[in-house]
Design a protein around this motif. Structure first.
Motif, PDB file in Angstrom:
ATOM      1  N   GLU A   1       0.820  -1.205   0.000  1.00  0.00           N
ATOM      2  CA  GLU A   1       0.000   0.000   0.000  1.00  0.00           C
ATOM      3  C   GLU A   1       0.856   1.258   0.000  1.00  0.00           C
ATOM      4  O   GLU A   1       0.526   2.238  -0.664  1.00  0.00           O
ATOM      5  N   HIS A   2       1.968   1.232   0.712  1.00  0.00           N
ATOM      6  CA  HIS A   2       2.904   2.363   0.724  1.00  0.00           C
ATOM      7  C   HIS A   2       3.449   2.642  -0.682  1.00  0.00           C
ATOM      8  O   HIS A   2       3.713   3.791  -1.038  1.00  0.00           O
ATOM      9  N   LEU A   3       3.575   1.585  -1.478  1.00  0.00           N
ATOM     10  CA  LEU A   3       4.077   1.718  -2.850  1.00  0.00           C
ATOM     11  C   LEU A   3       2.976   2.073  -3.846  1.00  0.00           C
ATOM     12  O   LEU A   3       3.221   2.143  -5.045  1.00  0.00           O
ATOM     13  N   GLY A   4       1.761   2.288  -3.354  1.00  0.00           N
ATOM     14  CA  GLY A   4       0.650   2.661  -4.228  1.00  0.00           C
ATOM     15  C   GLY A   4      -0.056   1.477  -4.857  1.00  0.00           C
ATOM     16  O   GLY A   4      -0.830   1.638  -5.803  1.00  0.00           O
ATOM     17  N   ALA A   5       0.179   0.291  -4.336  1.00  0.00           N
ATOM     18  CA  ALA A   5      -0.455  -0.925  -4.859  1.00  0.00           C
ATOM     19  C   ALA A   5      -1.540  -1.385  -3.896  1.00  0.00           C
ATOM     20  O   ALA A   5      -1.654  -0.876  -2.782  1.00  0.00           O
ATOM     21  N   THR A   6      -2.304  -2.340  -4.333  1.00  0.00           N
ATOM     22  CA  THR A   6      -3.243  -3.000  -3.435  1.00  0.00           C
ATOM     23  C   THR A   6      -2.633  -4.338  -3.031  1.00  0.00           C
ATOM     24  O   THR A   6      -1.748  -4.859  -3.707  1.00  0.00           O
ATOM     25  N   ALA A   7      -3.113  -4.882  -1.944  1.00  0.00           N
ATOM     26  CA  ALA A   7      -2.655  -6.190  -1.479  1.00  0.00           C
ATOM     27  C   ALA A   7      -3.869  -7.100  -1.366  1.00  0.00           C
ATOM     28  O   ALA A   7      -4.894  -6.715  -0.805  1.00  0.00           O
ATOM     29  N   GLN A   8      -3.750  -8.293  -1.920  1.00  0.00           N
ATOM     30  CA  GLN A   8      -4.820  -9.291  -1.853  1.00  0.00           C
ATOM     31  C   GLN A   8      -4.247 -10.557  -1.233  1.00  0.00           C
ATOM     32  O   GLN A   8      -3.309 -11.140  -1.779  1.00  0.00           O
TER      33      GLN A   8
END
Length: 159
Positions: free
Chosen positions: A96-103
């Motif tokens: 999330e810090h890198l601008g991504a989502t986590a699943q």
């Protein structure tokens, strides 16, 4: 927005097969600790004496690579066990810090099916996995931290 697909499940549950399929269908780059250890150290079991330190070193090399993929907009499949809640939380936070989502993906099957897979895999070594004996399979179960009620995930049953 890229996604970090975090693979969670116990030994022999089908995580590798699931991660490989996910990698192909998304498509994504896949990072699997056990495969890296098997490739780097082959059957030299002297390196396995301090397995936790070995895993930490391999994951420390993998992390900047999967993070860079996310920064470049590439989906990743990260299969690093994530047995501990703290590791799952850290990976989600980093993504999330890198601008991504986590699943989070939970891959599950009954223990006897998992053990049968491990026995079969042991016969095919060397390869992309590490030899396992039944006692280790059973003893490690206490380190496998269940998902919290607040951890959103996709659950996949394998058989």
């Amino acid at each position: 927005m890229p996604t970090a697909h975090l693979i969670y499940g116990y030994i022999g549950s089908g995580k590798t097969t699931y991660a490989q399929e996910l990698e192909r269908t998304l498509p994504a780059m896949r990072f699997t600790t056990d495969e890296w250890i098997a490739k780097l150290y082959d059957e030299d079991e002297s390196h396995l004496q301090d397995f936790r330190a070995l895993v930490s070193r391999v994951e420390a090399v993998m992390e900047p690579l999967w993070c860079r993929c996310l920064e470049l907009g590439i989906d990743v499949v990260v299969y690093m066990g994530f047995w501990a809640r703290t590791k799952r939380d850290a990976a989600r936070s980093l993504a999330e810090h890198l601008g991504a989502t986590a699943q989070l993906h939970y891959v599950h099957c009954p223990d006897e099916i998992a053990w049968a897979r491990v026995e079969h895999r042991n016969q095919d070594l060397p390869g992309n996995s590490i030899r396992m004996v039944r006692n280790t399979f059973d003893v490690l179960k206490v380190r496998f931290e269940p998902l919290g009620d607040d951890e959103e995930h996709v659950r996949t049953e394998t058989s």
